[in-house]
Write a protein that holds these residues in place. Structure first.
Motif, PDB file in Angstrom:
ATOM      1  N   SER A 160       7.162  31.234  27.986  1.00 29.55           N
ATOM      2  CA  SER A 160       7.814  30.567  26.852  1.00 29.55           C
ATOM      3  C   SER A 160       7.874  29.069  27.146  1.00 29.55           C
ATOM      4  O   SER A 160       7.663  28.648  28.282  1.00 29.55           O
ATOM      5  N   PRO A 181      14.763  31.272  28.108  1.00 31.49           N
ATOM      6  CA  PRO A 181      13.997  32.417  27.594  1.00 31.49           C
ATOM      7  C   PRO A 181      12.968  32.939  28.592  1.00 31.49           C
ATOM      8  O   PRO A 181      12.811  34.159  28.740  1.00 31.49           O
ATOM      9  N   ALA A 217      14.773  34.918  31.357  1.00 31.81           N
ATOM     10  CA  ALA A 217      15.241  36.211  30.861  1.00 31.81           C
ATOM     11  C   ALA A 217      14.087  37.205  30.794  1.00 31.81           C
ATOM     12  O   ALA A 217      14.224  38.374  31.183  1.00 31.81           O
ATOM     13  N   MET A 218      12.935  36.768  30.293  1.00 24.95           N
ATOM     14  CA  MET A 218      11.783  37.666  30.176  1.00 24.95           C
ATOM     15  C   MET A 218      11.187  38.006  31.531  1.00 24.95           C
ATOM     16  O   MET A 218      10.772  39.140  31.774  1.00 24.95           O
ATOM     17  N   SER A 239      12.840  37.616  24.939  1.00 23.71           N
ATOM     18  CA  SER A 239      14.066  36.851  25.173  1.00 23.71           C
ATOM     19  C   SER A 239      15.126  37.076  24.105  1.00 23.71           C
ATOM     20  O   SER A 239      16.328  37.056  24.410  1.00 23.71           O
TER      21      SER A 239
END
Length: 601
Positions: A86, A91, A94-95, A102
């Motif tokens: 990203s 984000p 998180a991924m 995300s």
């Protein structure tokens, strides 16, 4: 937190039950092979995440910085050239740590640019949601020790820091960035640099260097258990090369003169290297600099020296990180564990274009917080160094634009995987995504599925890492991305893209990113059918993951300025109140003196 703990216990019970059934055999049949990889063959796993490192920054991709340790890992493992992430850190993180988009994970953007309309919306809590399992939780349930050191930026309160997300030991900096030499903030959005160890606020040394500190702490955590007793998963989230760009002079000085030719020359160099090493087709065009980019030759000699030195520090910061990684590798070798350790090395997004120094009010803030911006000592303690948008555009080559945007310069990042289960000298060109990392590592660790957890969006890369042929994703499989209105979707060789202001105009465009990775030829008019099909794919992606539309007129940079001002408002009001009281007091004293002066003798 209670829900997450209960879910984790259920996942562990289900995993244990599955293991027992695999030994006894199902429905009276003969015993089946155990699903779990034997203890002695399960690899240690180390994920090393750089911050804002461009696709070609590392030596293995042709970068200027000397990254001898990382390059050696690349030669012994797999180097990915079609990996995307990203365009923003939260984000991506998180991924990376969940294998889940995300928005579904709860961290669709960063708080610094969050509009008021998105606060408390599903997907925009800016923390990993209770129902989402992290990689650390999945591996801890399989008997792994789970360790972390570095930037977190995935939640702030109890249960949201690493200790509440599956990590046994952690030293976490809970902000978008911080100084690399001292425990202090790097921008007015933060009053301090919040560091936590195992979920509790921790007092940091008065001076340190971030890459050395983080590697030393992670090594200490690894050494707390005898070698070979239990496998470990370690997450090293470096501050290199996020603003402030800082490095010990012994590294930066090794690049004296290297960038004196300027950013146009550096971009041309990288484009030429990209053609030679296959990152760019030989006949493909590349985009030029954005219209607001400055001409290197139009700068004064002093400006050119300052800009060149900022890049010398940038390269030095990457080399300093590689040097620290080398010490970690040697420690694992001394423990006899290097041969059974899997390394993943990547970056959270493309290069950082921001110039914090020349923003309104920063001069006063810098003086109050012990920062300066000058050539002498640039990159050392007290230096608020940055590279700016022109260098960022040069570093993003052969891609277009940089961090924040979903053009290839913001999304295309390095990925190196090396160790057990990885065929040496492997190059993987197919489209892969940040959500693929967790399912791949879960697969390589022999972890059993967690039946009560939401399904991961990513795909396991185990087969291609082992030498298997074929694409990771089929040509009809769409892959969507959205951050703060900037959106993209890949399908086969094609990509649609919507970049928002200030550089973008919010219009959708279509590119063949295999033959035109520089995104120079918009195919929207020539292939309207494909554009329509991919826009439908994107609409389905938005609905599936819960993308919230940005407000009318939203501009990420203006929102950042507004959010910084809002965060600083209490401090500014308090300072204004003190100033008014002081002025009032001075006025009273002056009035009394004047009155005494007028009084009759």
């Amino acid at each position: 937190m209670a829900r997450k703990t209960a879910r984790r216990k259920l996942a562990l019970w289900a995993g244990a039950a599955a293991g027992a059934l695999s030994l006894l055999g199902a429905e009276g049949t003969s015993a089946a092979p155990a699903l779990k990889t034997p203890e002695r063959t399960r690899p240690n796993i180390i994920v090393i995440l750089f911050d804002d490192v461009a696709l070609m920054d590392l030596g293995a991709y042709g970068g200027e910085a000397r990254t001898l340790n990382i390059d050696a890992l690349a030669r012994r493992g797999a180097l990915f050239t079609g990996y995307r992430t990203s365009p923003l850190c939260t984000p991506s993180r998180a991924m990376l740590l969940t294998g889940i988009d995300s928005h579904r994970a709860g961290a669709a953007t960063i708080g610094e640019v969050l509009p008021p309309e998105h606060r408390d919306r599903p997907g925009y809590a800016l923390r990993i949601q209770p129902e989402i399992l992290t990689l650390a939780e999945r591996l801890r349930g399989e008997g792994y020790r789970t360790l972390m050191a570095g930037k977190w930026h995935l939640g702030h309160g109890p249960g949201e820091l690493p200790d509440g997300q599956g990590f046994d030991r952690s030293l976490a900096m809970d902000a978008s960035g911080a100084d690399n030499w001292a425990p202090k903030s790097y921008m007015p959005y933060y009053r301090e640099a919040p560091w936590f160890e195992d979920g509790r606020p921790v007092r940091m040394p008065e001076s340190f260097y971030s890459s050395d500190l983080l590697v030393d702490r992670l090594t200490r955590y690894i050494d707390e258990s005898p070698a070979g007793q239990k496998p470990f998963f370690a997450y090293l989230a470096l501050q290199a090369v996020h603003i402030p760009v800082q490095a010990p002079a012994r590294f930066s000085d090794g690049y004296r003169g290297r960038f004196d030719a300027g950013w146009e020359a550096l971009r041309d160099e990288r484009v030429d290297k990209a053609r030679r090493n296959g990152l760019l087709p030989k006949d493909a065009a590349v985009a030029g600099f954005s219209p607001n980019a400055r001409d290197w030759e139009a700068l004064s000699p002093e400006e050119r020296r300052m800009a060149a030195r900022s890049m010398e520090v940038y390269a030095g910061m990457i080399e300093a990180a590689d040097s620290a990684i080398g010490r970690l590798i040697r420690r694992l070798e001394a423990r006899g564990e290097l041969g059974n350790t899997l390394f993943v090395i990547t970056s959270d997004n493309g290069p950082e274009p921001s110039d914090p120094v020349h923003q309104r009010g920063m001069g006063l803030w810098m003086r109050l917080n012990g920062y300066a911006w000058r050539e002498e000592g640039l990159g050392g303690p007290g230096s608020l160094n940055f590279i700016g948008r022109e260098w960022a555009e040069a570093l993003a080559a052969p891609g277009r634009r940089y961090k924040f945007y979903v053009s290839e310069g913001g999304l295309r990042a390095p990925l190196i995987v090396s160790g057990p289960g990885v065929a040496p000298g492997r190059r993987i060109d197919g489209l892969t995504f940040v959500t693929d990392v967790t399912p791949t590592l879960v697969d390589l660790a022999g972890a059993r599925p967690a039946p009560d957890a939401p399904a991961m969006d990513g795909l396991s890369l185990r087969s291609v890492l082992a030498g298997g042929e074929g694409p990771v994703r089929g040509s009809e499989t769409p892959l969507g991305i959205e951050v703060s209105g900037n959106a993209a979707l890949y399908r086969g060789d094609y990509k649609i893209i919507r970049d928002m202001p200030p550089l973008g105009d919010g219009r959708w465009r279509l590119y063949d990113v295999v033959r035109d990775p520089g995104e120079t030829r918009d195919l929207s008019a020539a292939d309207p059918g494909r554009l329509k099909l991919m826009l439908a794919d994107y609409a389905a992606y938005e609905a599936r993951v819960g993308v919230a539309p940005v407000p009318e007129g939203y501009d990420m940079q203006r929102q950042l300025a507004a959010n910084v001002l809002a965060r600083q408002a209490p401090t500014l009001l308090a300072a204004a109140g003190i100033a008014l009281l002081a002025m009032a007091g001075a006025g009273v004293l002056l009035w009394r003196r004047l009155r005494r002066g007028r009084a009759p003798p």
